[in-house]
Design a protein around this motif. Sequence first.
Motif, PDB file in Angstrom:
ATOM      1  N   LEU A   1     -22.031 -17.737   3.912  1.00 23.79           N
ATOM      2  CA  LEU A   1     -21.730 -16.919   2.739  1.00 23.79           C
ATOM      3  C   LEU A   1     -22.760 -15.792   2.697  1.00 23.79           C
ATOM      4  N   ARG A   2     -22.266 -14.574   2.455  1.00 25.23           N
ATOM      5  CA  ARG A   2     -23.149 -13.405   2.542  1.00 25.23           C
ATOM      6  C   ARG A   2     -23.395 -12.796   1.168  1.00 25.23           C
ATOM      7  N   CYS A   3     -24.604 -12.290   0.989  1.00 25.15           N
ATOM      8  CA  CYS A   3     -24.982 -11.611  -0.254  1.00 25.15           C
ATOM      9  C   CYS A   3     -25.667 -10.292   0.062  1.00 25.15           C
ATOM     10  N   ASP A   4     -25.158  -9.205  -0.536  1.00 30.98           N
ATOM     11  CA  ASP A   4     -25.800  -7.893  -0.441  1.00 30.98           C
ATOM     12  C   ASP A   4     -26.423  -7.564  -1.802  1.00 30.98           C
ATOM     13  N   PRO A   5     -27.742  -7.589  -1.899  1.00 29.63           N
ATOM     14  CA  PRO A   5     -28.369  -7.356  -3.202  1.00 29.63           C
ATOM     15  C   PRO A   5     -28.386  -5.873  -3.559  1.00 29.63           C
ATOM     16  N   ILE A   6     -28.820  -5.592  -4.758  1.00 25.61           N
ATOM     17  CA  ILE A   6     -29.004  -4.205  -5.180  1.00 25.61           C
ATOM     18  C   ILE A   6     -30.150  -3.603  -4.365  1.00 25.61           C
ATOM     19  N   SER A   7     -29.938  -2.389  -3.885  1.00 24.24           N
ATOM     20  CA  SER A   7     -30.940  -1.732  -3.062  1.00 24.24           C
ATOM     21  C   SER A   7     -32.276  -1.639  -3.793  1.00 24.24           C
TER      22      SER A   7
ATOM     23  N   THR B   1     -36.469  -6.794  -4.502  1.00 22.39           N
ATOM     24  CA  THR B   1     -37.186  -7.622  -3.541  1.00 22.39           C
ATOM     25  C   THR B   1     -36.883  -9.108  -3.712  1.00 22.39           C
ATOM     26  N   ALA B   2     -36.462  -9.480  -4.909  1.00 31.94           N
ATOM     27  CA  ALA B   2     -36.181 -10.895  -5.184  1.00 31.94           C
ATOM     28  C   ALA B   2     -34.692 -11.166  -5.059  1.00 31.94           C
ATOM     29  N   LEU B   3     -34.365 -12.293  -4.434  1.00 36.12           N
ATOM     30  CA  LEU B   3     -32.965 -12.677  -4.256  1.00 36.12           C
ATOM     31  C   LEU B   3     -32.842 -14.171  -4.487  1.00 36.12           C
ATOM     32  N   TYR B   4     -31.813 -14.560  -5.226  1.00 35.27           N
ATOM     33  CA  TYR B   4     -31.615 -15.955  -5.615  1.00 35.27           C
ATOM     34  C   TYR B   4     -30.211 -16.408  -5.218  1.00 35.27           C
ATOM     35  N   TRP B   5     -30.118 -17.661  -4.831  1.00 38.92           N
ATOM     36  CA  TRP B   5     -28.817 -18.300  -4.643  1.00 38.92           C
ATOM     37  C   TRP B   5     -28.680 -19.430  -5.674  1.00 38.92           C
ATOM     38  N   TYR B   6     -27.500 -19.509  -6.278  1.00 37.09           N
ATOM     39  CA  TYR B   6     -27.158 -20.564  -7.216  1.00 37.09           C
ATOM     40  C   TYR B   6     -25.829 -21.171  -6.818  1.00 37.09           C
TER      41      TYR B   6
ATOM     42  N   SER C   1     -33.242  -7.822   2.888  1.00 37.62           N
ATOM     43  CA  SER C   1     -32.154  -7.255   2.091  1.00 37.62           C
ATOM     44  C   SER C   1     -31.010  -8.262   2.025  1.00 37.62           C
ATOM     45  N   VAL C   2     -30.060  -8.158   2.960  1.00 37.00           N
ATOM     46  CA  VAL C   2     -28.913  -9.065   2.996  1.00 37.00           C
ATOM     47  C   VAL C   2     -29.389 -10.503   3.233  1.00 37.00           C
ATOM     48  N   SER C   3     -28.724 -11.429   2.556  1.00 36.89           N
ATOM     49  CA  SER C   3     -29.026 -12.847   2.751  1.00 36.89           C
ATOM     50  C   SER C   3     -27.757 -13.590   3.116  1.00 36.89           C
TER      51      SER C   3
END
Lengths: 116, 111
Positions: free
Chosen positions: A21-27, A30-35, A73-75
């Motif tokens: 599963l892919r996530c593109d955060p806001i440019s 720096t912090a990214l979370y999965w729930y 960036s992408v997770s």
Amino acid sequence: GAGVSQTPSNKVTEKGKYVELRCDPISGHTALYWYRQSLGQGPEFLIYFQGTGAADDSGLPNDRFFAVRPEGSVSTLKIQRTERGDSAMYLCASSLGRDSFTDTQYFGPGTRLTVL
Amino acid sequence: TQLLEQSPQFLSIQEGENLTVYCNSSSVFSSLQWYRQEPGEGPVLLVTVVTGGEVKKLKRLTFQFGDARKDSSLHITAAQPGDTGLYLCAGALTGYSTLTFGKGTMLLVSP
């Protein structure tokens, strides 16, 4: 500007299969979370990245779950040997930093995973 | 054991009515947030409260953080169909800890 995006929006797989599963955060975030959000429940924390590193993975349920963010960036959330109990909405969120007082988490629309 | 208990779980009302939903815990939180989630979308932050006894207003929505920072309430005045959604509270035990979410209150406002 663009918000958090997640792909695919829906994923149907068979028990035992591997999914990503892919996530593109806001440019610039720096912090990214999965729930993970099961039906009738609130989101449940899985893992948090600060930059490229997983700063807190205490929410991952077992070693079948793994996530990476190689360039900060992408997770990608990876689930091996999927089980029917993995069926849920997987949400990604990003924020400027980690301070819960000041940093708003912006959520993506989620990926609905169904394991048959 | 759920760290944050939300009540009621489901609320169905007519347009124009007032309502209050609750978020309770036995733990003390450094901050508490309220989100609204619509079907097929991720939660959207409505407010963050950090000071015991704090009251914040956002148009027809009033949020209160308990004096002991263990509970919070959300009051909606003159509800509208556009208020329909899942209202989630989430707390952080410290300023840098992960968020813990309640199960949410599903609100349905009928015209």
